[in-house]
Write an enzyme that holds these catalytic residues in place. Structure first.
Site, short mmCIF file in Angstrom:
data_model
loop_
_atom_site.label_atom_id
_atom_site.label_comp_id
_atom_site.label_asym_id
_atom_site.label_seq_id
_atom_site.Cartn_x
_atom_site.Cartn_y
_atom_site.Cartn_z
N HIS A 43 0.91 -1.18 0.03
CA HIS A 43 -0.02 0.00 -0.07
C HIS A 43 0.83 1.36 0.01
O HIS A 43 1.59 1.30 1.14
CB HIS A 43 -0.99 0.04 1.32
N GLU A 70 -1.98 -1.51 -3.59
CA GLU A 70 -2.97 -0.67 -2.78
C GLU A 70 -2.71 0.71 -2.92
O GLU A 70 -1.72 1.34 -2.60
CB GLU A 70 -3.19 -1.18 -1.49
N HIS A 191 -8.20 -8.37 5.40
CA HIS A 191 -8.06 -7.08 6.54
C HIS A 191 -8.30 -7.73 7.75
O HIS A 191 -9.50 -8.42 8.16
CB HIS A 191 -9.02 -6.00 6.27
#
EC number: 2.6.99.2
Length: 238
Positions: A43, A70, A191
């Site tokens: 990310h 991400e 997640h």
């Protein structure tokens, strides 16, 4: 059975804590692949709190599985993605004050700008996934953007207290997978997943890939990256 995407952000978190050059996320990605990772996820946040643009560029050159970037749906990030060309992009919500991503995108309220980003990236040959909650209205909106994938947010399942609450969240995710498939979307999930809670999610039919990071990096501190990834692979692909 789902495949495993290993998120290596928190290798970079340790590095950035001292603003030094180690540990190197690029080396961690290599070890994750040696352990059986089917993909590498990073990310690149707007505040660059962990992963740096340098990391993404080097990973693009070295990752042998696939690279999932991400990012927020901003002009800066779109330009970076078009330049680096990851194997696919996952669009996520982002707030500077959050410790980690706190929930899924609100595709309903951001339909037009998200559609533009999706079409720009996919028009350049970069498949796009939208990180969303397993909510029927969000799923329908995601399909309208023409994104090829969604990633279902499993945080509520991971945080559920007690068997009843966890089973309720699992049922919501299972319904979300089926609705997404009916809409023509390919499905990933992630997640908050850990070694202790991943099994039920991995058994949901229709999920292609689980993206898991913090728990793997935490175990890797004790047993090494290769073994930590092997342990997770054994749980999701027995």
């Amino acid at each position: 059975m789902a495949t495993l995407g290993v998120n290596i952000d928190h290798v970079a978190t340790i590095r950035q804590a001292r603003r030094t050059v180690e540990p190197d996320p690029v080396a961690a990605a290599l070890l994750a692949e040696l352990g059986g990772a089917d993909g590498i996820t990073v990310h690149l946040r707007e505040d660059r709190r962990h992963i740096q643009e340098r990391d993404v560029r080097l990973l693009r050159q070295t990752v042998r599985t696939h690279l999932n970037l991400e990012m927020a749906a901003t002009p800066e990030m779109v330009a970076i993605a078009l330049d680096i060309r990851p194997d696919y992009v996952t669009l996520v919500p982002e707030r500077r004050e959050e410790v980690t991503t706190e929930g899924g995108l609100d595709v309903v309220s951001q339909q037009e700008p998200l559609t533009q980003v999706v079409q720009t990236l996919q028009g350049a040959g970069i498949p796009v996934s939208l990180f969303i909650d397993a909510d029927p209205t969000q799923l329908a909106a995601a399909a309208k953007t023409t994104a090829q994938f969604i990633e279902l947010h499993t945080g509520r399942y991971a945080e559920a207290k007690g068997e009843v609450a966890q089973q309720r969240e699992l049922a919501i995710l299972a319904d979300g997978v089926q609705q997404a498939k009916a809409l023509g979307l390919r499905v990933n999930a992630g997640h908050g997943l850990t070694y202790s809670n991943v099994g039920a999610i991995a058994r949901l039919e229709g999920i292609e890939e689980l993206n898991i990071g913090h728990t793997i990096i935490s175990r890797a501190v004790l047993v090494g990256m290769v073994q930590a990834v092997r342990d997770m692979k054994a749980l999701i692909s027995p």
